[in-house]
Design an enzyme around this catalytic site. Structure first.
Site, PDB file in Angstrom:
ATOM      1  CD  GLU A  66      -2.998   1.215   1.943  1.00  0.00           C
ATOM      2  OE1 GLU A  66      -3.527   0.230   2.336  1.00  0.00           O
ATOM      3  OE2 GLU A  66      -3.764   2.224   2.271  1.00  0.00           O
ATOM      4  CG  ASP A 140      -1.088  14.011  -1.389  1.00  0.00           C
ATOM      5  OD1 ASP A 140      -1.963  14.235  -0.486  1.00  0.00           O
ATOM      6  OD2 ASP A 140       0.159  13.673  -0.927  1.00  0.00           O
ATOM      7  NE  ARG A 215      -7.839   9.180   9.827  1.00  0.00           N
ATOM      8  CZ  ARG A 215      -7.161   9.321  10.796  1.00  0.00           C
ATOM      9  NH1 ARG A 215      -6.414  10.347  11.177  1.00  0.00           N
ATOM     10  NH2 ARG A 215      -7.005   8.384  11.868  1.00  0.00           N
ATOM     11  CE1 TYR A 216      -5.939  12.279   4.222  1.00  0.00           C
ATOM     12  CE2 TYR A 216      -6.640  13.849   2.498  1.00  0.00           C
ATOM     13  CZ  TYR A 216      -5.800  13.520   3.478  1.00  0.00           C
ATOM     14  OH  TYR A 216      -5.003  14.317   3.939  1.00  0.00           O
TER      15      TYR A 216
HETATM   16  C1  LIG Z   1      -4.484  12.252   0.685  1.00  0.00           C
HETATM   17  S1  LIG Z   1      -3.265  11.179   1.766  1.00  0.00           S
HETATM   18  C2  LIG Z   1      -4.447   9.716   1.598  1.00  0.00           C
HETATM   19  C3  LIG Z   1      -4.140   8.806   2.544  1.00  0.00           C
HETATM   20  C4  LIG Z   1      -4.747   7.295   2.890  1.00  0.00           C
HETATM   21  N1  LIG Z   1      -4.543   6.767   1.648  1.00  0.00           N
HETATM   22  C5  LIG Z   1      -6.277   7.563   2.799  1.00  0.00           C
HETATM   23  O1  LIG Z   1      -6.851   7.394   1.767  1.00  0.00           O
HETATM   24  O2  LIG Z   1      -6.793   8.130   3.906  1.00  0.00           O
HETATM   25  C6  LIG Z   1      -2.109  10.693   0.618  1.00  0.00           C
HETATM   26  C7  LIG Z   1      -0.867  10.221   1.444  1.00  0.00           C
HETATM   27  O3  LIG Z   1      -0.041   9.855   0.505  1.00  0.00           O
HETATM   28  C8  LIG Z   1       1.449   9.962   1.063  1.00  0.00           C
HETATM   29  N2  LIG Z   1       2.351  10.346  -0.003  1.00  0.00           N
HETATM   30  C9  LIG Z   1       2.430  11.285  -0.832  1.00  0.00           C
HETATM   31  N3  LIG Z   1       3.347  11.148  -1.485  1.00  0.00           N
HETATM   32  C10 LIG Z   1       3.977   9.819  -1.527  1.00  0.00           C
HETATM   33  C11 LIG Z   1       5.105   9.088  -1.818  1.00  0.00           C
HETATM   34  N4  LIG Z   1       5.852   9.661  -2.883  1.00  0.00           N
HETATM   35  N5  LIG Z   1       5.427   7.969  -1.381  1.00  0.00           N
HETATM   36  C12 LIG Z   1       4.706   7.595  -0.458  1.00  0.00           C
HETATM   37  N6  LIG Z   1       3.612   8.327   0.055  1.00  0.00           N
HETATM   38  C13 LIG Z   1       3.264   9.495  -0.368  1.00  0.00           C
HETATM   39  C14 LIG Z   1       1.090  11.284   1.834  1.00  0.00           C
HETATM   40  O4  LIG Z   1       2.111  11.583   3.019  1.00  0.00           O
HETATM   41  C15 LIG Z   1      -0.234  11.127   2.269  1.00  0.00           C
HETATM   42  O5  LIG Z   1      -0.325  10.387   3.691  1.00  0.00           O
END
Ligand SMILES: C[S@@+](CC[C@H](N)C(=O)[O-])C[C@H]1O[C@@H](n2cnc3c(N)ncnc32)[C@H](O)[C@@H]1O
Length: 241
Positions: A66, A140, A215-216
């Site tokens: 994941e 993101d 959560r998102y």
């Molecule tokens: C908008 S959040 C969504 C988190 C979770 N998947 C959810 O649906 O609740 C996006 C997550 O991706 C992580 N993220 C962003 N760029 C990343 C990267 N290059 N490698 C790993 N994780 C990354 C961020 O730190 C963030 O926690």
């Protein structure tokens, strides 16, 4: 956790998120200090190939990955529901990693390993042909056109994932940003190794059976948004795209 942001060869940051928002509570800090070192799959500062511990992942057990697990609800939920499957979770945001660790401890999960940095520092080092399922959930969105190239779901990531994915592996993407969903479809369409599995709208408008929410996702659904759930399959090696 005072590492600098990783940079690509041109000096641009590879990851644009935040490592930490607030100071960790003492209980969470203890988990980061004591439990995290035991779960780390590899040191982000090194670039050596990763050898999976005997008994973790193939050949005996299925391996899933994941990417950007946030606070880890989906990862810990899946790991608890499938104790015979192993999971690598990747997340650079330390408050999220600490939240996952709390679940690992509370649920006594034995089948999770963590990479606490940019996933692009991990993908090139995992063994080829090992991962059966990859989750990229509510990444993101980087909605401004000039930031689109920062999106984690893009052709270059599909390349790296195709190397580590087994034939027929599933890549599950979800987003509440329709522009990002369309982008993901376009990136897959021009990639020879991945194919969208949907046969009709019900296949992407609804989460798959047994889905563990994130959560998102919950936040988006509360706002009245309808996320898209896009499932892609890795073609068998040698099968023309
Ligand atoms: C908008 S959040 C969504 C988190 C979770 N998947 C959810 O649906 O609740 C996006 C997550 O991706 C992580 N993220 C962003 N760029 C990343 C990267 N290059 N490698 C790993 N994780 C990354 C961020 O730190 C963030 O926690």
């Amino acid at each position: 956790m005072s590492r600098d942001m990783p940079k690509d060869p041109s000096g641009k940051p590879m990851w644009y998120g935040r490592r930490r928002t607030h100071k960790l509570r003492p209980g969470r800090q203890r988990l980061v200090d004591d439990l995290l070192p035991r779960l780390l799959i590899a040191d982000p500062a090194k670039d050596a190939p990763i050898t999976l511990d005997p008994g973790f992942g193939p050949p005996d057990r299925e391996l899933r990955l994941e990417i950007g697990f946030g606070a880890g609800e989906h990862l810990s939920g899946e790991a608890a529901a499938s104790p015979n499957v192993d999971f690598i979770g990747c997340e650079p945001f330390i408050n999220g990693v600490a939240a996952l660790l709390a679940d690992v401890e509370r649920l006594d999960l034995k089948n999770i390993r963590v990479f606490d940095d940019d996933v692009r520092l991990l993908l090139g080092r995992l063994p080829e042909n090992t991962v059966s399922v990859v989750y990229i959930l509510f990444p993101d969105p980087w909605p401004k056109a000039r930031h689109n190239r920062r999106r984690i779901f893009q052709y270059e990531t599909l390349d790296m994932l195709a190397r580590i994915a087994r034939d027929g592996a599933l890549l599950q993407f979800a987003s509440d940003h329709m522009d990002y969903a369309a982008w993901a479809l376009a990136e897959v369409r021009r990639h020879p190794d991945w194919v969208w599995t949907a046969r009709g709208p019900a296949d992407w408008r609804n989460p798959p059976e047994g889905w563990v929410s994130t959560r998102y996702e919950a936040k988006a659904v509360r706002k009245g948004d309808k996320p898209a759930y896009l499932a892609f399959r890795r073609r068998a090696r040698g099968q023309a795209g």
